[in-house]
Design a protein around this motif. Structure first.
Motif, mmCIF file in Angstrom:
data_model
loop_
_atom_site.group_PDB
_atom_site.id
_atom_site.type_symbol
_atom_site.label_atom_id
_atom_site.label_comp_id
_atom_site.label_asym_id
_atom_site.label_seq_id
_atom_site.Cartn_x
_atom_site.Cartn_y
_atom_site.Cartn_z
ATOM 1 N N PHE A 44 0.814 -1.210 0.000
ATOM 2 C CA PHE A 44 0.000 0.000 0.000
ATOM 3 C C PHE A 44 0.852 1.266 0.000
ATOM 4 C CE2 PHE A 44 -2.657 -3.233 2.117
ATOM 5 C CZ PHE A 44 -3.666 -3.264 1.184
ATOM 6 N N SER A 45 2.031 1.217 -0.571
ATOM 7 C CA SER A 45 2.912 2.382 -0.536
ATOM 8 C C SER A 45 2.624 3.384 -1.651
ATOM 9 C CB SER A 45 4.370 1.955 -0.600
ATOM 10 O OG SER A 45 4.623 1.298 -1.815
ATOM 11 N N THR A 46 1.839 3.011 -2.636
ATOM 12 C CA THR A 46 1.468 3.953 -3.692
ATOM 13 C C THR A 46 -0.044 3.942 -3.866
ATOM 14 O OG1 THR A 46 1.693 2.269 -5.413
ATOM 15 C CG2 THR A 46 3.628 3.631 -4.963
ATOM 16 N N SER A 47 -0.549 5.044 -4.361
ATOM 17 C CA SER A 47 -1.974 5.166 -4.622
ATOM 18 C C SER A 47 -2.217 4.869 -6.097
ATOM 19 C CB SER A 47 -2.436 6.576 -4.283
ATOM 20 O OG SER A 47 -3.777 6.745 -4.650
ATOM 21 N N SER A 48 -3.299 4.189 -6.382
ATOM 22 C CA SER A 48 -3.548 3.789 -7.763
ATOM 23 C C SER A 48 -3.883 4.961 -8.667
ATOM 24 C CB SER A 48 -4.674 2.761 -7.802
ATOM 25 O OG SER A 48 -5.858 3.323 -7.281
ATOM 26 N N ASN A 49 -4.493 5.987 -8.127
ATOM 27 C CA ASN A 49 -4.844 7.124 -8.968
ATOM 28 C C ASN A 49 -5.218 8.318 -8.101
ATOM 29 O OD1 ASN A 49 -7.220 6.206 -7.924
ATOM 30 N ND2 ASN A 49 -8.253 5.929 -9.856
ATOM 31 N N PRO A 50 -5.300 9.511 -8.697
ATOM 32 C CA PRO A 50 -5.707 10.691 -7.924
ATOM 33 C C PRO A 50 -7.151 10.563 -7.431
ATOM 34 C CG PRO A 50 -4.712 11.332 -10.008
ATOM 35 C CD PRO A 50 -4.920 9.842 -10.053
ATOM 36 N N ARG A 51 -7.424 11.208 -6.343
ATOM 37 C CA ARG A 51 -8.770 11.237 -5.759
ATOM 38 C C ARG A 51 -9.331 12.642 -5.882
ATOM 39 N NH1 ARG A 51 -9.846 5.873 -4.821
ATOM 40 N NH2 ARG A 51 -7.979 4.965 -3.997
ATOM 41 N N THR A 52 -10.640 12.736 -5.835
ATOM 42 C CA THR A 52 -11.299 14.047 -5.826
ATOM 43 C C THR A 52 -12.111 14.171 -4.552
ATOM 44 O OG1 THR A 52 -13.230 13.234 -7.018
ATOM 45 C CG2 THR A 52 -11.451 14.147 -8.332
ATOM 46 N N ILE A 132 -11.293 19.470 -5.277
ATOM 47 C CA ILE A 132 -9.840 19.319 -5.342
ATOM 48 C C ILE A 132 -9.489 17.935 -5.874
ATOM 49 C CG2 ILE A 132 -9.326 20.979 -3.512
ATOM 50 C CD1 ILE A 132 -8.963 18.601 -1.602
ATOM 51 N N VAL A 133 -8.384 17.863 -6.583
ATOM 52 C CA VAL A 133 -7.843 16.596 -7.080
ATOM 53 C C VAL A 133 -6.480 16.432 -6.422
ATOM 54 C CG1 VAL A 133 -7.087 15.311 -9.118
ATOM 55 C CG2 VAL A 133 -9.055 16.861 -9.272
ATOM 56 N N PHE A 134 -6.248 15.258 -5.825
ATOM 57 C CA PHE A 134 -5.016 15.066 -5.065
ATOM 58 C C PHE A 134 -4.596 13.611 -5.053
ATOM 59 C CE2 PHE A 134 -8.636 14.591 -2.316
ATOM 60 C CZ PHE A 134 -8.338 13.511 -1.521
ATOM 61 N N ASP A 135 -3.319 13.398 -4.778
ATOM 62 C CA ASP A 135 -2.785 12.073 -4.528
ATOM 63 C C ASP A 135 -2.890 11.876 -3.015
ATOM 64 O OD1 ASP A 135 -0.531 10.328 -3.495
ATOM 65 O OD2 ASP A 135 -0.412 9.910 -5.638
ATOM 66 N N PRO A 136 -3.626 10.869 -2.543
ATOM 67 C CA PRO A 136 -3.869 10.729 -1.099
ATOM 68 C C PRO A 136 -2.602 10.651 -0.250
ATOM 69 C CG PRO A 136 -5.288 9.246 -2.321
ATOM 70 C CD PRO A 136 -4.334 9.847 -3.302
ATOM 71 N N ILE A 137 -1.614 9.928 -0.700
ATOM 72 C CA ILE A 137 -0.396 9.774 0.093
ATOM 73 C C ILE A 137 0.384 11.081 0.125
ATOM 74 C CG2 ILE A 137 1.815 8.568 0.212
ATOM 75 C CD1 ILE A 137 0.316 6.096 -0.892
ATOM 76 N N GLU A 138 0.498 11.749 -1.013
ATOM 77 C CA GLU A 138 1.215 13.020 -1.071
ATOM 78 C C GLU A 138 0.499 14.100 -0.271
ATOM 79 O OE1 GLU A 138 3.126 15.975 -4.459
ATOM 80 O OE2 GLU A 138 2.274 14.056 -5.040
ATOM 81 N N ARG A 139 -0.835 14.108 -0.319
ATOM 82 C CA ARG A 139 -1.590 15.106 0.448
ATOM 83 C C ARG A 139 -1.437 14.866 1.939
ATOM 84 N NH1 ARG A 139 -7.765 16.697 0.966
ATOM 85 N NH2 ARG A 139 -7.423 18.728 1.889
ATOM 86 N N ALA A 141 1.151 13.532 3.398
ATOM 87 C CA ALA A 141 2.526 13.860 3.784
ATOM 88 C C ALA A 141 2.821 15.361 3.704
ATOM 89 C CB ALA A 141 3.503 13.098 2.902
ATOM 90 N N THR A 142 2.360 16.014 2.629
ATOM 91 C CA THR A 142 2.761 17.409 2.394
ATOM 92 C C THR A 142 1.597 18.390 2.323
ATOM 93 O OG1 THR A 142 2.670 17.197 -0.018
ATOM 94 C CG2 THR A 142 4.762 16.616 1.065
ATOM 95 N N GLY A 143 0.373 17.889 2.157
ATOM 96 C CA GLY A 143 -0.776 18.776 1.984
ATOM 97 C C GLY A 143 -0.966 19.245 0.552
ATOM 98 N N LYS A 144 -0.154 18.752 -0.369
ATOM 99 C CA LYS A 144 -0.189 19.204 -1.763
ATOM 100 C C LYS A 144 -1.459 18.738 -2.473
ATOM 101 C CE LYS A 144 2.281 19.042 -6.114
ATOM 102 N NZ LYS A 144 3.222 18.299 -6.909
#
Length: 162
Positions: A44-52, A132-139, A141-144
């Motif tokens: 589960f270290s990567t997300s399959s796709n961006p989320r909205t 908003i469209v985001f990568d769950p893991i990146e958001r 970690a960084t809020g991006k």
């Protein structure tokens, strides 16, 4: 008979363990980092796709412009709903976004309900309803956020059909 089964099992377990170790060392495929399903350390270290998601971005509160726009959930000292992360708020925002996009008459009723139940601590509020469209893991970690799309701009208590 029982003794044969015992010796069989006693030798089978070490053989399986040795085979497992052998596969882990020698059997690594060239095109992949891991030999799935035997070894998979990053399940589960990567997300399959961006989320909205639909969120509220607050621009002004109680007559004062905020120095920078803030997500509603970041205003934990001002709103009980933001502190508790009430899931009903997110569901209500999704319904409001759908009503706004479809120009449904339920939009005003939904806004009144959201403002009275989840934003009651603020007397005056200017806010945007944003997708908003985001990568769950990146958001996490960084809020991006990858991208935003403003759906509507609102002011608490001001309704078009009043």
């Amino acid at each position: 008979m029982l003794l044969k089964q015992y010796y069989f099992r006693q030798t089978l377990v070490p053989i399986i363990l040795l085979a497992y170790i052998f596969i882990s060392i020698v059997g690594k495929p060239e095109h992949r980092a891991e030999l799935f399903p035997f070894f998979n350390w990053s399940l589960f270290s990567t997300s399959s796709n961006p989320r909205t998601d639909i969120v509220v971005v607050v621009r002004a509160m109680n007559g004062e412009r905020l120095p920078e726009k803030k997500y509603f959930y970041d205003l934990t000292d001002a709103f009980k709903t933001a502190r508790s992360r009430d899931s009903r708020f997110g569901k209500a925002l999704n319904l409001l976004a759908q009503a706004k996009v479809k120009s449904a008459p339920a939009e005003i009723g939904l806004r009144k309900s959201i403002e009275n139940n989840f934003m009651s601590e603020a007397k005056h509020l200017e806010y945007d309803l944003v997708q908003i469209v985001f990568d769950p893991i990146e958001r996490l970690a960084t809020g991006k956020v990858i991208r935003t799309h403003k759906i509507a701009t609102y002011e608490k208590g001001v309704y078009a059909n009043d």
